[in-house]
Scaffold this active site. Sequence first.
Site, PDB file in Angstrom:
ATOM      1  N   PRO A  10       0.791  -1.219   0.000  1.00 38.52           N
ATOM      2  CA  PRO A  10       0.000   0.000   0.000  1.00 38.52           C
ATOM      3  C   PRO A  10       0.834   1.284   0.000  1.00 38.52           C
ATOM      4  O   PRO A  10       1.862   1.366   0.671  1.00 38.52           O
ATOM      5  CB  PRO A  10      -0.820  -0.100   1.293  1.00 38.52           C
ATOM      6  CG  PRO A  10      -0.084  -1.070   2.145  1.00 38.52           C
ATOM      7  CD  PRO A  10       0.533  -2.049   1.190  1.00 38.52           C
ATOM      8  N   ASN A  11       0.354   2.231  -0.771  1.00 35.38           N
ATOM      9  CA  ASN A  11       0.886   3.600  -0.864  1.00 35.38           C
ATOM     10  C   ASN A  11       2.198   3.701  -1.642  1.00 35.38           C
ATOM     11  O   ASN A  11       2.684   4.809  -1.881  1.00 35.38           O
ATOM     12  CB  ASN A  11       1.051   4.227   0.528  1.00 35.38           C
ATOM     13  CG  ASN A  11      -0.264   4.306   1.266  1.00 35.38           C
ATOM     14  OD1 ASN A  11      -1.234   4.822   0.714  1.00 35.38           O
ATOM     15  ND2 ASN A  11      -0.333   3.786   2.481  1.00 35.38           N
ATOM     16  N   ARG A  18       5.226  11.097  -2.355  1.00 31.86           N
ATOM     17  CA  ARG A  18       4.938  10.798  -0.948  1.00 31.86           C
ATOM     18  C   ARG A  18       6.183  11.002  -0.085  1.00 31.86           C
ATOM     19  O   ARG A  18       7.192  10.310  -0.281  1.00 31.86           O
ATOM     20  CB  ARG A  18       4.512   9.328  -0.875  1.00 31.86           C
ATOM     21  CG  ARG A  18       4.370   8.777   0.506  1.00 31.86           C
ATOM     22  CD  ARG A  18       4.318   7.251   0.472  1.00 31.86           C
ATOM     23  NE  ARG A  18       4.022   6.753   1.790  1.00 31.86           N
ATOM     24  CZ  ARG A  18       4.227   5.500   2.175  1.00 31.86           C
ATOM     25  NH1 ARG A  18       4.711   4.615   1.338  1.00 31.86           N
ATOM     26  NH2 ARG A  18       3.941   5.138   3.394  1.00 31.86           N
ATOM     27  N   TYR A  23      11.298   8.873   1.458  1.00 25.85           N
ATOM     28  CA  TYR A  23      11.290   7.816   0.435  1.00 25.85           C
ATOM     29  C   TYR A  23      12.003   8.208  -0.861  1.00 25.85           C
ATOM     30  O   TYR A  23      12.145   7.361  -1.753  1.00 25.85           O
ATOM     31  CB  TYR A  23       9.844   7.396   0.127  1.00 25.85           C
ATOM     32  CG  TYR A  23       9.135   6.822   1.334  1.00 25.85           C
ATOM     33  CD1 TYR A  23       9.550   5.626   1.903  1.00 25.85           C
ATOM     34  CD2 TYR A  23       8.056   7.488   1.924  1.00 25.85           C
ATOM     35  CE1 TYR A  23       8.919   5.103   3.019  1.00 25.85           C
ATOM     36  CE2 TYR A  23       7.409   6.972   3.035  1.00 25.85           C
ATOM     37  CZ  TYR A  23       7.847   5.776   3.585  1.00 25.85           C
ATOM     38  OH  TYR A  23       7.217   5.260   4.686  1.00 25.85           O
ATOM     39  N   ASN A  79       8.041  -5.436  -0.472  1.00 23.04           N
ATOM     40  CA  ASN A  79       7.884  -4.245   0.356  1.00 23.04           C
ATOM     41  C   ASN A  79       6.406  -4.170   0.697  1.00 23.04           C
ATOM     42  O   ASN A  79       5.589  -3.708  -0.108  1.00 23.04           O
ATOM     43  CB  ASN A  79       8.345  -2.979  -0.373  1.00 23.04           C
ATOM     44  CG  ASN A  79       8.304  -1.762   0.544  1.00 23.04           C
ATOM     45  OD1 ASN A  79       7.705  -1.816   1.626  1.00 23.04           O
ATOM     46  ND2 ASN A  79       8.925  -0.666   0.133  1.00 23.04           N
ATOM     47  N   ALA A  82       2.877  -0.565   5.023  1.00 20.01           N
ATOM     48  CA  ALA A  82       2.352  -0.580   6.392  1.00 20.01           C
ATOM     49  C   ALA A  82       1.830  -1.954   6.808  1.00 20.01           C
ATOM     50  O   ALA A  82       1.756  -2.249   8.014  1.00 20.01           O
ATOM     51  CB  ALA A  82       1.252   0.474   6.535  1.00 20.01           C
ATOM     52  N   GLU A 103      12.360  -9.425   2.666  1.00 18.94           N
ATOM     53  CA  GLU A 103      11.585  -8.262   3.132  1.00 18.94           C
ATOM     54  C   GLU A 103      12.382  -7.005   2.823  1.00 18.94           C
ATOM     55  O   GLU A 103      13.586  -6.948   3.103  1.00 18.94           O
ATOM     56  CB  GLU A 103      11.362  -8.389   4.645  1.00 18.94           C
ATOM     57  CG  GLU A 103      10.687  -7.168   5.259  1.00 18.94           C
ATOM     58  CD  GLU A 103      10.534  -7.281   6.779  1.00 18.94           C
ATOM     59  OE1 GLU A 103      10.836  -8.364   7.333  1.00 18.94           O
ATOM     60  OE2 GLU A 103      10.122  -6.290   7.401  1.00 18.94           O
ATOM     61  N   HIS A 105      12.501  -2.604   2.831  1.00 14.77           N
ATOM     62  CA  HIS A 105      11.994  -1.272   3.152  1.00 14.77           C
ATOM     63  C   HIS A 105      12.945  -0.227   2.597  1.00 14.77           C
ATOM     64  O   HIS A 105      14.171  -0.361   2.739  1.00 14.77           O
ATOM     65  CB  HIS A 105      11.848  -1.087   4.670  1.00 14.77           C
ATOM     66  CG  HIS A 105      10.942  -2.118   5.257  1.00 14.77           C
ATOM     67  ND1 HIS A 105       9.584  -2.077   5.098  1.00 14.77           N
ATOM     68  CD2 HIS A 105      11.220  -3.242   5.943  1.00 14.77           C
ATOM     69  CE1 HIS A 105       9.057  -3.137   5.668  1.00 14.77           C
ATOM     70  NE2 HIS A 105      10.020  -3.869   6.187  1.00 14.77           N
ATOM     71  N   ARG A 112      12.730   4.950  12.868  1.00 13.09           N
ATOM     72  CA  ARG A 112      11.513   5.758  12.748  1.00 13.09           C
ATOM     73  C   ARG A 112      10.579   5.510  13.948  1.00 13.09           C
ATOM     74  O   ARG A 112      11.024   5.064  14.994  1.00 13.09           O
ATOM     75  CB  ARG A 112      10.855   5.464  11.397  1.00 13.09           C
ATOM     76  CG  ARG A 112      11.790   5.810  10.208  1.00 13.09           C
ATOM     77  CD  ARG A 112      11.128   5.538   8.882  1.00 13.09           C
ATOM     78  NE  ARG A 112       9.929   6.378   8.700  1.00 13.09           N
ATOM     79  CZ  ARG A 112       9.016   6.151   7.757  1.00 13.09           C
ATOM     80  NH1 ARG A 112       9.163   5.130   6.917  1.00 13.09           N
ATOM     81  NH2 ARG A 112       7.965   6.942   7.648  1.00 13.09           N
TER      82      ARG A 112
HETATM   83  C1  DQA Z   1       8.118   1.168   4.098  1.00 10.26           C
HETATM   84  C2  DQA Z   1       8.133   1.450   5.601  1.00 10.26           C
HETATM   85  C3  DQA Z   1       6.756   1.241   6.198  1.00 10.26           C
HETATM   86  O1  DQA Z   1       6.791   1.484   7.591  1.00 10.26           O
HETATM   87  C4  DQA Z   1       5.764   2.188   5.561  1.00 10.26           C
HETATM   88  O2  DQA Z   1       4.472   1.958   6.070  1.00 10.26           O
HETATM   89  C5  DQA Z   1       5.779   2.115   4.082  1.00 10.26           C
HETATM   90  C6  DQA Z   1       7.043   2.002   3.390  1.00 10.26           C
HETATM   91  C7  DQA Z   1       9.480   1.506   3.440  1.00 10.26           C
HETATM   92  O3  DQA Z   1       9.645   1.118   2.282  1.00 10.26           O
HETATM   93  O4  DQA Z   1      10.336   2.161   4.045  1.00 10.26           O
HETATM   94  O5  DQA Z   1       4.743   2.245   3.424  1.00 10.26           O
HETATM   95  O6  DQA Z   1       7.869  -0.196   3.893  1.00 10.26           O
END
Ligand code: DQA
Length: 149
Positions: A10-11, A18, A23, A79, A82, A103, A105, A112
């Site tokens: 998501p996102n 964003r 990011y 990735n 959230a 995994e 990020h 954070r």
């Molecule tokens: C994320 C870190 C997560 O905490 C966050 O909710 C994201 C992006 C990252 O790529 O740093 O959406 O996965």
Amino acid sequence: MKTALVINGPNLNLLGSREPAVYGAQTLADVQQLCERTCAANGLKLDFRQSNHEGELVDWIHEAGRLQTAGQLAGVILNAGAYTHTSVALHDAIKGTGVTLIELHISNVHAREAFRHHSYISAVAKAVMAGFGVNGYALAIAGLAQLSS
Ligand code: DQA
């Protein structure tokens, strides 16, 4: 040639606009191009996806498990956004399929907010990559290629 399945949760479709301080300025299309180049350099085929829907991510993990069993998939780079911090369903899907999964990020989640410090994915992941910015996708693909060779 085996496939690397890169799944974005998501996102991540908002990359570029964003929170660029967290990011970066690159879009998801830029990340896809980086992954294409890195897969080509590592003898892998790329399948690159994004969804904002938890169930769709679960379905894609199941599909990945079947493809890996059939010898067609090197593994998954996930990735989960959230959902990393909330999704028992993703944990169960990864565990239930036994798929090889990294995994990922973009940010260093451990530097954070406290709610980002726990991951439901890490315990069932082969490896964890965090804090390298979008270049982490290239590093993870190179790592996956080594794992599967
Ligand atoms: C994320 C870190 C997560 O905490 C966050 O909710 C994201 C992006 C990252 O790529 O740093 O959406 O996965």
